[in-house]
Enzyme design. Structure first.
Site, PDB file in Angstrom:
ATOM      1  N   ARG A 175      -8.677   2.370   8.109  1.00 18.14           N
ATOM      2  CA  ARG A 175      -7.531   2.098   8.975  1.00 18.14           C
ATOM      3  C   ARG A 175      -6.671   3.346   9.152  1.00 18.14           C
ATOM      4  O   ARG A 175      -5.988   3.499  10.145  1.00 18.14           O
ATOM      5  CB  ARG A 175      -6.654   0.996   8.363  1.00 18.14           C
ATOM      6  N   ARG A 179      -5.847  13.825   9.590  1.00 18.52           N
ATOM      7  CA  ARG A 179      -5.794  14.713  10.753  1.00 18.52           C
ATOM      8  C   ARG A 179      -5.695  16.169  10.323  1.00 18.52           C
ATOM      9  O   ARG A 179      -4.974  16.497   9.386  1.00 18.52           O
ATOM     10  CB  ARG A 179      -4.595  14.369  11.639  1.00 18.52           C
ATOM     11  N   ARG A 251      -2.942 -11.479  -0.710  1.00 14.75           N
ATOM     12  CA  ARG A 251      -1.803 -10.831  -1.334  1.00 14.75           C
ATOM     13  C   ARG A 251      -0.561 -11.255  -0.575  1.00 14.75           C
ATOM     14  O   ARG A 251      -0.591 -11.460   0.640  1.00 14.75           O
ATOM     15  CB  ARG A 251      -1.932  -9.305  -1.263  1.00 14.75           C
ATOM     16  N   ARG A 281       6.487   0.480  -1.245  1.00 15.09           N
ATOM     17  CA  ARG A 281       7.201   1.229  -0.207  1.00 15.09           C
ATOM     18  C   ARG A 281       8.610   0.679  -0.048  1.00 15.09           C
ATOM     19  O   ARG A 281       8.920  -0.423  -0.534  1.00 15.09           O
ATOM     20  CB  ARG A 281       6.451   1.168   1.123  1.00 15.09           C
ATOM     21  N   GLU A 302       9.496  -3.039  -1.409  1.00 17.31           N
ATOM     22  CA  GLU A 302       8.399  -4.003  -1.252  1.00 17.31           C
ATOM     23  C   GLU A 302       7.467  -3.942  -2.445  1.00 17.31           C
ATOM     24  O   GLU A 302       6.973  -2.877  -2.798  1.00 17.31           O
ATOM     25  CB  GLU A 302       7.643  -3.671   0.043  1.00 17.31           C
ATOM     26  N   TYR A 350      -8.080  -9.301   8.340  1.00 17.92           N
ATOM     27  CA  TYR A 350      -6.970  -8.350   8.327  1.00 17.92           C
ATOM     28  C   TYR A 350      -6.725  -7.951   9.786  1.00 17.92           C
ATOM     29  O   TYR A 350      -7.409  -7.093  10.313  1.00 17.92           O
ATOM     30  CB  TYR A 350      -7.463  -7.140   7.527  1.00 17.92           C
ATOM     31  N   ASP A 352      -4.111  -6.940  13.046  1.00 17.26           N
ATOM     32  CA  ASP A 352      -2.810  -6.513  13.546  1.00 17.26           C
ATOM     33  C   ASP A 352      -2.410  -7.405  14.723  1.00 17.26           C
ATOM     34  O   ASP A 352      -3.238  -8.133  15.267  1.00 17.26           O
ATOM     35  CB  ASP A 352      -2.891  -5.058  14.012  1.00 17.26           C
TER      36      ASP A 352
HETATM   37  N1  UDP Z   1      -2.775   3.228   1.628  1.00 15.18           N
HETATM   38  C1  UDP Z   1      -2.558   4.039   0.532  1.00 15.18           C
HETATM   39  N2  UDP Z   1      -1.458   4.855   0.513  1.00 15.18           N
HETATM   40  C2  UDP Z   1      -0.564   4.888   1.525  1.00 15.18           C
HETATM   41  C3  UDP Z   1      -0.791   4.057   2.645  1.00 15.18           C
HETATM   42  C4  UDP Z   1      -1.898   3.241   2.661  1.00 15.18           C
HETATM   43  O1  UDP Z   1      -3.328   4.012  -0.415  1.00 15.18           O
HETATM   44  O2  UDP Z   1       0.418   5.642   1.441  1.00 15.18           O
HETATM   45  C5  UDP Z   1      -3.982   2.371   1.625  1.00 15.18           C
HETATM   46  C6  UDP Z   1      -3.696   0.964   1.114  1.00 15.18           C
HETATM   47  O3  UDP Z   1      -4.807   0.505   0.382  1.00 15.18           O
HETATM   48  C7  UDP Z   1      -3.535   0.161   2.399  1.00 15.18           C
HETATM   49  C8  UDP Z   1      -4.545   0.853   3.301  1.00 15.18           C
HETATM   50  O4  UDP Z   1      -4.479   2.244   2.939  1.00 15.18           O
HETATM   51  O5  UDP Z   1      -3.836  -1.192   2.204  1.00 15.18           O
HETATM   52  C9  UDP Z   1      -4.287   0.654   4.783  1.00 15.18           C
HETATM   53  O6  UDP Z   1      -2.975   1.099   5.080  1.00 15.18           O
HETATM   54  P1  UDP Z   1      -2.116   0.465   6.230  1.00 15.18           P
HETATM   55  O7  UDP Z   1      -0.871   1.234   6.348  1.00 15.18           O
HETATM   56  O8  UDP Z   1      -2.993   0.288   7.407  1.00 15.18           O
HETATM   57  O9  UDP Z   1      -1.754  -0.964   5.640  1.00 15.18           O
HETATM   58  P2  UDP Z   1      -0.840  -2.107   6.288  1.00 15.18           P
HETATM   59  O10 UDP Z   1       0.262  -2.276   5.303  1.00 15.18           O
HETATM   60  O11 UDP Z   1      -0.409  -1.678   7.636  1.00 15.18           O
HETATM   61  O12 UDP Z   1      -1.724  -3.286   6.358  1.00 15.18           O
END
Ligand code: UDP
Length: 380
Positions: A175, A179, A251, A281, A302, A350, A352
């Site tokens: 996901r 870059r 979750r 976060r 969170e 999962y 969006d």
């Molecule tokens: N992830 C991580 N560190 C970060 C952000 C994301 O390890 O700083 C991992 C985490 O396992 C997450 C996945 O990458 O479930 C996908 O991130 P995304 O931001 O797409 O998750 P969302 O909260 O949007 O579902």
């Protein structure tokens, strides 16, 4: 002939978009029920009475899509202001830009690489012995190496999903982009924004149609189906079948509120990937509406945990055991006459917002085709 009456279980994007499409495209009446006291599902937004800030009650939602049809669709129901999500990660080694980009790489390793150099450098960090990554951890180690993985992904993922990253599919990591330029936009999608007056206002307008009746605080009972010509169910699939095959793993998240003056953290979202920090976060909601001004601010820490029976389900875990249970529910769903299952919870995926809306529109196309066909068959 009386008009067909359809029941939509759930007033999130799935139920609302499908109900609206069906009443617009064909002669029918829609009843949309939701067990919660508000429409909008987990996209629900409301103004905070103390600060005036628009709250994303179930966590941040940033609309992003490359699907022209979905983008045109949502804009019929409200103004989307441009919004680019720029996330930071606060770690014991400093604060970095997420998703991993050239700035992150250069700051993290103390380098001044250009894109070509950075790509070669990161490729050299990756574990080349992994050919086909079988899980989240292998995907990360193959493409990023241990240092970046440990700092940015291991702890965050453990906290977010409550299991070892080796148990999770590689698709979760995919996901996130990596870059080799200075683009720090969290998403790759063509269209990105946040509705000016919140998501609930958008969904309220979608549901605002004379042939749609909304009933809140109304739980679904399977017996309700008898009063309708068809049921479109967007709730959890395991709940529909009274958990007869077991509970699917989800979750859920908890939010600890922080009130402050002015600006609390200077950014909408800051991730905390270190295991030592209990939360994943912190989100400060006034920054999701930079077109508004508020003197006070409100942010949320969170944390993530396993879903108990009364919790709101957020992220489907889809571990091996869940997938087995899901197959049994799917077979039962297919054998269920007069009921269709759609959306994140009913398909246990999962998804969006844009995927949910896109599928609801396609579902409406397919339903319309079948209904028209059966009408012309019975005429012929
Ligand atoms: N992830 C991580 N560190 C970060 C952000 C994301 O390890 O700083 C991992 C985490 O396992 C997450 C996945 O990458 O479930 C996908 O991130 P995304 O931001 O797409 O998750 P969302 O909260 O949007 O579902």
């Amino acid at each position: 002939m009386p008009k067909p009456r359809y029941l939509f279980v759930g007033a999130g994007f799935s139920g609302a978009v499908l109900a609206r499409e069906l009443v617009t495209r064909m002669e029918c009446e829609a009843v949309v029920i939701d067990s919660r006291p508000h429409i909008g599902g987990n996209c629900h937004t409301e103004r905070d009475p103390t600060t005036g800030v628009m709250l994303h009650v179930y966590g941040p939602h940033i609309f992003n899509t490359s699907n022209e049809r979905v983008w045109a669709y949502v804009q019929q129901f409200g103004v989307f202001r441009p919004f680019i999500n720029r996330v930071k990660a606060s770690t014991s080694r400093g604060v970095f830009s997420m998703p991993i980009n050239l700035h992150t790489i250069n700051q993290f390793f103390g380098k001044r690489f250009n894109p070509v150099e950075a790509r070669a450098f990161v490729a050299g960090l990756g574990d080349q012995s992994i050919e086909e990554p079988q899980n989240f951890q292998e995907q990360a180690l193959k493409f990023l190496g241990r240092d970046l993985y440990q700092t940015f992904f291991y702890g965050y993922t453990r906290k977010q999903w409550g299991c070892e990253p080796t148990e999770l599919p590689a698709s979760i990591l995919k996901r996130l982009p990596v870059r080799f330029n200075y683009d720090d936009n969290y998403y790759n999608q063509k269209f990105q924004g946040i509705p000016e007056d919140g998501y609930t206002a958008i969904i309220a307008r979608i549901l605002d149609h004379p042939a749609i009746e909304v009933r809140l605080n109304t739980a679904f009972r399977r017996g309700d189906a008898e009063q309708f010509d068809h049921v479109f169910y967007t709730g959890p699939i395991d709940a529909f079948f009274d958990f007869s095959e077991g509970r699917l793993g989800y979750r859920t998240v908890n939010f600890e509120r922080i009130d402050a003056e002015g600006d609390y953290q200077g950014n909408p979202v800051i991730n905390y990937p270190d295991m030592e920090v209990p939360w994943t976060r912190v989100h400060e909601h006034k920054h999701f509406a930079p077109w508004e001004t508020h003197e006070r601010t409100v942010a949320f820490r969170e944390t993530s945990k396993e879903t108990a029976p009364d919790d709101v389900p957020y992220y489907p875990k889809r571990l091996a055991a869940d997938r087995e249970i899901l197959l049994r529910y799917r077979a039962m769903a297919e054998a269920q006459p007069g009921v269709s299952f759609l959306g994140r919870l009913a398909t246990y995926r999962y998804m969006d917002m844009e995927a949910v809306i896109g599928e609801a529109l396609e579902f409406a196309d397919a339903f319309q085709r079948t209904t028209l066909r059966s009408a012309s068959d019975s005429e012929g």
